[in-house]
Design a protein around this motif. Sequence first.
Motif, PDB file in Angstrom:
ATOM      1  N   ARG A 191       0.817  -1.208   0.000  1.00  0.00           N
ATOM      2  CA  ARG A 191       0.000   0.000   0.000  1.00  0.00           C
ATOM      3  C   ARG A 191       0.856   1.266   0.000  1.00  0.00           C
ATOM      4  O   ARG A 191       0.441   2.306  -0.517  1.00  0.00           O
ATOM      5  CB  ARG A 191      -0.923   0.008   1.224  1.00  0.00           C
ATOM      6  N   LYS A 197       0.038   2.869  -4.505  1.00  0.00           N
ATOM      7  CA  LYS A 197      -0.743   3.973  -3.934  1.00  0.00           C
ATOM      8  C   LYS A 197      -1.421   4.781  -5.046  1.00  0.00           C
ATOM      9  O   LYS A 197      -2.574   5.213  -4.910  1.00  0.00           O
ATOM     10  CB  LYS A 197       0.145   4.879  -3.095  1.00  0.00           C
ATOM     11  N   ARG A 198      -0.717   4.944  -6.150  1.00  0.00           N
ATOM     12  CA  ARG A 198      -1.281   5.713  -7.261  1.00  0.00           C
ATOM     13  C   ARG A 198      -2.518   5.020  -7.842  1.00  0.00           C
ATOM     14  O   ARG A 198      -3.509   5.691  -8.175  1.00  0.00           O
ATOM     15  CB  ARG A 198      -0.208   5.898  -8.345  1.00  0.00           C
ATOM     16  N   VAL A 200      -4.489   2.876  -6.194  1.00  0.00           N
ATOM     17  CA  VAL A 200      -5.523   2.940  -5.162  1.00  0.00           C
ATOM     18  C   VAL A 200      -6.217   4.297  -5.201  1.00  0.00           C
ATOM     19  O   VAL A 200      -7.449   4.394  -5.196  1.00  0.00           O
ATOM     20  CB  VAL A 200      -4.931   2.677  -3.771  1.00  0.00           C
ATOM     21  N   ASP A 201      -5.425   5.354  -5.248  1.00  0.00           N
ATOM     22  CA  ASP A 201      -6.000   6.695  -5.260  1.00  0.00           C
ATOM     23  C   ASP A 201      -6.795   6.961  -6.537  1.00  0.00           C
ATOM     24  O   ASP A 201      -7.844   7.625  -6.500  1.00  0.00           O
ATOM     25  CB  ASP A 201      -4.896   7.742  -5.096  1.00  0.00           C
ATOM     26  N   GLY A 202      -6.319   6.419  -7.666  1.00  0.00           N
ATOM     27  CA  GLY A 202      -7.024   6.623  -8.924  1.00  0.00           C
ATOM     28  C   GLY A 202      -8.379   5.937  -8.970  1.00  0.00           C
ATOM     29  O   GLY A 202      -9.262   6.339  -9.739  1.00  0.00           O
ATOM     30  N   ARG A 204     -10.398   5.617  -6.262  1.00  0.00           N
ATOM     31  CA  ARG A 204     -11.303   6.093  -5.202  1.00  0.00           C
ATOM     32  C   ARG A 204     -12.638   6.631  -5.723  1.00  0.00           C
ATOM     33  O   ARG A 204     -13.687   6.387  -5.115  1.00  0.00           O
ATOM     34  CB  ARG A 204     -10.601   7.149  -4.338  1.00  0.00           C
ATOM     35  N   ARG A 207     -15.414   3.800  -5.977  1.00  0.00           N
ATOM     36  CA  ARG A 207     -15.650   2.844  -4.899  1.00  0.00           C
ATOM     37  C   ARG A 207     -17.131   2.527  -4.696  1.00  0.00           C
ATOM     38  O   ARG A 207     -17.476   1.471  -4.174  1.00  0.00           O
ATOM     39  CB  ARG A 207     -15.030   3.350  -3.591  1.00  0.00           C
ATOM     40  N   ASP A 219      -9.520   2.152   3.914  1.00  0.00           N
ATOM     41  CA  ASP A 219      -9.084   3.544   4.012  1.00  0.00           C
ATOM     42  C   ASP A 219      -8.877   4.147   2.633  1.00  0.00           C
ATOM     43  O   ASP A 219      -9.149   3.496   1.627  1.00  0.00           O
ATOM     44  CB  ASP A 219      -7.822   3.671   4.869  1.00  0.00           C
TER      45      ASP A 219
END
Length: 219
Positions: A191, A197-198, A200-202, A204, A207, A219
């Motif tokens: 993570r 991380k990139r 995961v953030d992309g 969001r 979701r 999270d």
Amino acid sequence: MTLTLHAHPFSSYCWKAMIALYEAGTPFETVLLDQSTFGALKAIWPLGKFPVLVDAARGATIPEASIIIEYLDRHYPGRARMLPDDPDARLDVRLLDRFFDNYVSTPQQKIVADRMRPEGERDPRGVADAHELLGTAYRWLDARMAQREWASGDAFSLADCGAGPFLFYADWVRPIDTDHPHLVAYLARLRARPSVKRTVDGARPYRHLFPGGVPDHAD
């Protein structure tokens, strides 16, 4: 742009390919898959599965995330190789790649897909079997990760490109708890990896698409 990835940012297999691209620092464009672009995907890959990479410079169309990563490693290598040159080390990476595909992603997707079925068409036995398989996979991985940083040793590889998204979503359907401390620590390292991380953030903004809703511990 030479490379175009047909993908959706919420798809775990698309994450897998995107992580490798981010790791390599290879420029690419994304065709966001939706109802308006899915026809174009099927025109280049009739099975309609994604991601699919199109390399205009080489005139190549490459489906399947693992094959995309190997293709990139061969033709667009980054700072570090996703598959090692040593034959035995390479086999170990391939083993872990298949492990994450077959024994983490597949049961996780079975559980999620069942949530999308009408009540009378659900498969409780299949879901129970999928949970049991995930539990076995967690135990095996926890023991394996006790003495290593990444899935196949000291170097981030193809195997970790799959581990990132597959463990991320598996944790949403069967939380990886403190009974598996080495696996918990490995997921935390994944993570924290910038490429993971990139992705995961992309994802969001999408979701809300997760069947059954995002769990409270996410999270």
